[in-house]
Design a protein around this motif. Structure first.
Motif, PDB file in Angstrom:
ATOM      1  N   VAL A   1      -5.905   4.158   2.953  1.00 18.66           N
ATOM      2  CA  VAL A   1      -5.485   3.658   4.264  1.00 18.66           C
ATOM      3  C   VAL A   1      -6.190   4.477   5.346  1.00 18.66           C
ATOM      4  O   VAL A   1      -6.873   5.453   5.067  1.00 18.66           O
TER       5      VAL A   1
ATOM      6  N   SER B   1      -8.240   7.826   1.535  1.00 16.21           N
ATOM      7  CA  SER B   1      -7.792   7.553   2.902  1.00 16.21           C
ATOM      8  C   SER B   1      -8.682   8.307   3.891  1.00 16.21           C
ATOM      9  O   SER B   1      -9.355   9.286   3.547  1.00 16.21           O
TER      10      SER B   1
ATOM     11  N   LYS C   1       0.808  -1.214   0.000  1.00 15.22           N
ATOM     12  CA  LYS C   1       0.000   0.000   0.000  1.00 15.22           C
ATOM     13  C   LYS C   1       0.842   1.266   0.000  1.00 15.22           C
ATOM     14  O   LYS C   1       0.330   2.346  -0.255  1.00 15.22           O
TER      15      LYS C   1
ATOM     16  N   TYR D   1       0.896   5.562   7.053  1.00 17.01           N
ATOM     17  CA  TYR D   1       1.592   5.407   5.791  1.00 17.01           C
ATOM     18  C   TYR D   1       2.069   6.773   5.318  1.00 17.01           C
ATOM     19  O   TYR D   1       1.472   7.796   5.638  1.00 17.01           O
TER      20      TYR D   1
ATOM     21  N   TYR E   1       5.202   2.226   5.039  1.00 17.01           N
ATOM     22  CA  TYR E   1       4.383   1.989   6.227  1.00 17.01           C
ATOM     23  C   TYR E   1       5.207   2.050   7.504  1.00 17.01           C
ATOM     24  O   TYR E   1       6.279   1.418   7.592  1.00 17.01           O
TER      25      TYR E   1
END
Length: 346
Positions: free
Chosen positions: A26, A43, A9, A19, A12
């Motif tokens: 996220v 997000s 993704k 992130y 992190y």
């Protein structure tokens, strides 16, 4: 387990639960700058420099945004986070992450020459440095921007003498704002495409002082189009929007114009190697100035650049990400501009 992991993704931080510049939605995203390959929708929470927030709002729509200042410390689940100038575009930042004595700096995109509007790049000491490598080859060696600006101004004068408009193809966020001051010194009126205008107004409404521009619409008087100085995104090339300025000369503003032949291949009349990214020397200077023992090269010429650093005694490796380049000679419409209205398309 390292403090920063290179996940599917994005970058992190497990200890902090966040992130940096994720390319998938996220829970918590820390954003280095507002270009859409680093700042993506979906997000839940976003943390970015204050100057990035109005741009992100314009590009991403309603989200939960929180701004921070350069050098301001924020603790996220015990992890110390701060943002530092990257010099890439207005609001761009490097993100420093510290936990239990381990320090990482994630630079996003950056340039080391101060352009006067984006803040001066600030080297930040760290153990691990994540760097871009967009122009990570020795051939990319920028001239001072003042010299490039002079060549642009001379080009405008030459075009005016020939009765031609001067159209600068420049990225709507970053490059377009840099061009305004040098172009305003030789032209009373600067005409812009709707995509450039949208970014301009987002910044002006947020309090940034920029030279005025005039948005081109179907109602723009024809006499304003003749011999005009124009800024347009790459997606406008070859469209009816640009053809209305004929006769015109087209100049592309991009670091890729450093390579002889790229101007011709783009069917442009001129190429100006003006970049919002560090050149080869700038990349090396930045990596060295951090004192980092470990360097991770992302988007660009990762293999060549990391190999060079390794030969110089720095533990460097290439990392595959989903970041792109805002220096593309022909950016996609989703990267370059919001959906066109009928007015902008006409």
């Amino acid at each position: 387990m390292p403090l920063i992991e290179f996940s599917e993704k994005g970058l992190y931080c497990r200890a902090g639960g966040f992130y940096i510049d994720p390319w998938r939605p996220v829970e918590r995203a820390l954003i280095t700058h507002a270009h859409s390959d680093h700042s993506r929708p979906g997000s839940k929470y976003y943390l970015a420099h204050h100057d990035s927030i109005p741009i992100m709002q314009a590009r991403l729509g309603p989200h939960q945004f929180q701004g921070t200042a350069y050098g301001e410390t924020t603790y996220i689940n015990g992890v110390r986070v701060s943002f530092h100038p990257a010099g890439h575009i207005i609001g761009s930042a490097q993100i420093r992450v510290e936990y239990e004595g381990e320090v990482w700096v994630l630079s996003g995109d950056y340039k080391t020459e101060n352009d006067g509007i984006s803040g001066a790049f600030e080297p930040v000491k760290c153990h691990h440095f994540v760097t871009e490598s967009t122009f990570g080859l020795p051939i990319y060696n920028w001239k001072p921007q003042a010299e490039i600006y002079r060549s642009m101004q001379e080009w405008i004068a030459k075009n005016k003498a020939l009765g031609k408009s001067s159209i600068f193809i420049a990225y709507s966020l970053g490059k377009a704002q840099r061009l305004l001051q040098p172009l305003s010194e030789v032209s009373e009126r600067i005409l812009v495409h709707g995509a450039v205008y949208n970014m301009h107004m987002a910044l002006v409404n947020a309090g940034h002082k920029l030279p005025p521009v005039e948005r081109v619409t179907p109602d723009t008087p024809k006499e304003h189009l003749k011999g005009a100085v124009v800024i347009a995104p790459g997606s406008a090339e070859g469209t009816s929007w640009i053809r209305r300025f004929a006769p015109a000369a087209i100049g592309i503003c991009s670091g890729w114009m450093q390579v002889r032949g790229n101007t011709r291949r783009k069917n442009a009349d001129a190429g100006f190697a003006l970049s919002d990214h560090a050149d080869w020397k700038g990349l090396i200077e930045a990596c060295t100035a951090t004192g980092a023992e470990h360097v991770y090269a992302t988007h660009g010429f990762q293999a060549a650049f990391s190999r060079y650093l390794t030969e110089k005694g720095i533990d460097a490796r290439e990392v595959i990400t989903e970041y792109g380049s805002d220096e593309d000679a022909g950016p996609t419409p989703t990267e370059e501009e919001p959906p066109q209205t009928n007015e902008e398309a006409s």
